[in-house]
Design an enzyme around this catalytic site. Structure first.
Site, short mmCIF file in Angstrom:
data_model
loop_
_atom_site.label_atom_id
_atom_site.label_comp_id
_atom_site.label_asym_id
_atom_site.label_seq_id
_atom_site.Cartn_x
_atom_site.Cartn_y
_atom_site.Cartn_z
N HIS A 87 3.80 -6.85 -16.11
CA HIS A 87 4.42 -7.34 -14.61
C HIS A 87 3.57 -8.46 -14.46
O HIS A 87 4.15 -9.45 -13.58
CB HIS A 87 4.18 -6.33 -13.93
N TYR A 97 8.77 -4.35 -5.23
CA TYR A 97 8.85 -2.98 -5.43
C TYR A 97 9.88 -2.16 -4.65
O TYR A 97 10.40 -1.20 -5.03
CB TYR A 97 7.38 -2.37 -5.44
N GLU A 139 -2.08 -4.47 -10.55
CA GLU A 139 -1.68 -5.94 -10.66
C GLU A 139 -2.27 -6.90 -9.86
O GLU A 139 -2.74 -7.88 -10.37
CB GLU A 139 -0.04 -6.11 -10.67
N SER A 210 2.23 -13.93 -28.44
CA SER A 210 0.73 -13.75 -28.73
C SER A 210 0.23 -15.05 -28.85
O SER A 210 0.72 -15.94 -29.55
CB SER A 210 0.53 -12.90 -29.91
N GLY A 278 4.47 -10.30 -36.47
CA GLY A 278 3.40 -9.56 -36.09
C GLY A 278 1.99 -10.08 -36.58
O GLY A 278 0.88 -9.51 -36.20
#
Length: 403
Positions: A87, A97, A139, A210, A278
């Site tokens: 998030h 929210y 968060e 990544s 990966g």
């Protein structure tokens, strides 16, 4: 903690909600996007099309409810942490929210109908807000640690300084902040979100990649695999855009690094196990160790279809020279590696056999690859006596690895 009255209702209704979880989350997304089409920009439309997103949301909500009533075998802390990190990388704000809560509870009523009494609705509303408050609090701490006073400030302009083809479907981008400031530190294994405007009315989309280079440099590197649609799924919109249309000199919008899984855990022997794309956090780990801890014992295990599809393999000879205690064991389903690489690594044909992975005593293990691959390897390592707490993993997608 749930109030006693709500806990009793949730315990009684959880089996029904679990049974209809995906129908509820499917109705939720339809309702929310109809009322707030701007939120489509935050969600992976490929995962929406395949149903992976609604499956993951259903599992999270049902899992959290089970956690609250003591009916969950999976530790909940890592799940909350993973969601909060994701998030934060998207710039999710507390004000969003209530929107989610309103449409999620309406979807419960839509699917379950008259079974949702006022008492049932209040109990599940309590579940949602306990979950939401945990995420909002975590968060907020992540934004503070990243130096962000406002979630909307998560995006920063980076310029592509180099584009490097890796395989027929994989390309690396070296990027630097457009304002000339330092790129910033990260931990190997962390990712950044990349936001692109797809054009042609397709809107903005965001994906996580990544970081595949070493920390501590003036630039960052991400490595992108072009996702080709299979079994009716669409091609990857963002990966296709980046692969096909982004060149040196172009600007991209990136988030700060997020993600709670380090690919260099501990300080003893390290085993990096990857498959396909990966490989990216494993390569970041190796580049980091080459600069900061070259004497650490490391095993790299990687699986790919062929030597030609093995992304970032061009770095391995130099890393082998820089890391005297690095061992490499490669598995290719079809075909072998480059001749130079074959002299540096053990190479087997077929699929990875967890029984053959070298695991030194007291080693930490990091896994990254497709979910079935990681489940297979993790189960095999557990059978060999590797403690579960020493096996970290990163999933590319909304799912979690089964315990």
């Amino acid at each position: 903690m749930l109030s006693p009255s709500s806990a009793a209702i949730v315990r009684a209704t959880l089996p029904v909600v679990r049974e209809h979880g995906e129908a509820i989350t499917g109705a939720f997304y339809s309702r929310m996007f109809a009322a707030h089409p701007d939120l489509l920009d935050l969600f992976n439309r490929g995962n929406q099309a395949t149903g992976r997103q609604r499956q993951a949301l259903a599992a999270a909500v049902v899992g959290y409810a089970g956690h609250l009533i003591g009916d969950g075998a999976v530790p909940w802390g890592p799940v909350v942490e993973r969601i909060a990190q994701k998030h934060a990388s998207l710039g999710i704000a507390p004000a969003q929210y209530p929107i989610v809560g309103r449409h999620l509870l309406a979807a419960v009523g839509q699917v379950l109908g008259e079974a949702v009494t006022d008492e049932v609705a209040r109990a599940w509303d309590e579940v949602y807000w306990l979950f939401a408050c945990e995420l909002i609090a975590r968060e907020a701490r992540l934004y503070h640690a990243a130096g962000l006073d406002d979630p909307a400030a998560v995006w920063r302009a980076f310029r592509v300084v180099e584009r490097t083809p890796e395989t027929d479907d994989v390309v690396s981008f070296t990027v630097a902040p457009a304002d000339g400031a330092p790129a910033g530190e990260f931990v190997p294994g962390q990712y950044v979100s990349v936001a692109v405007d797809l054009g042609d009315g397709a809107g903005r989309q965001i994906r996580q990649y990544s970081l595949s280079g070493a920390p501590g440099l003036p630039t960052w590197q991400i490595t992108v695999k072009r996702v080709r649609g299979q079994a009716g799924a669409p091609d990857g919109a963002v990966s296709s855009f980046l692969y096909g249309r982004v060149a040196a000199g172009d600007l991209l919008r990136l988030s700060p690094p997020f993600g709670d899984v380090s690919s260099v855990p501990g300080d003893g022997p390290l085993v990096l196990v990857s498959a396909g794309i990966g490989i990216t956090p494993a390569m970041s780990a190796l580049h980091h160790l080459a600069r900061r801890d070259a004497e650490r014992p490391v095993v790299l295990v990687h699986a790919d279809r062929t030597g030609a599809t093995h992304a970032l393999r061009r770095h391995l000879p130099a890393l082998r020279r820089a890391l005297p205690r690095l061992r490499m064991h490669l598995w290719y389903e079809h075909g072998g590696p480059d001749a130079a690489l074959a002299t540096l690594a053990r190479v087997d044909t077929g699929l990875v056999d967890p029984a053959l992975i070298p695991v030194p005593a007291d080693a930490d293990v990091h896994l990254c690859g497709p979910l079935p691959f990681m489940s297979h390897v993790r189960a095999g390592l557990l059978r060999r006596g590797v403690p579960g707490e020493r096996i970290a993993y990163e999933v590319f997608g909304p799912e979690m690895l089964p315990s």
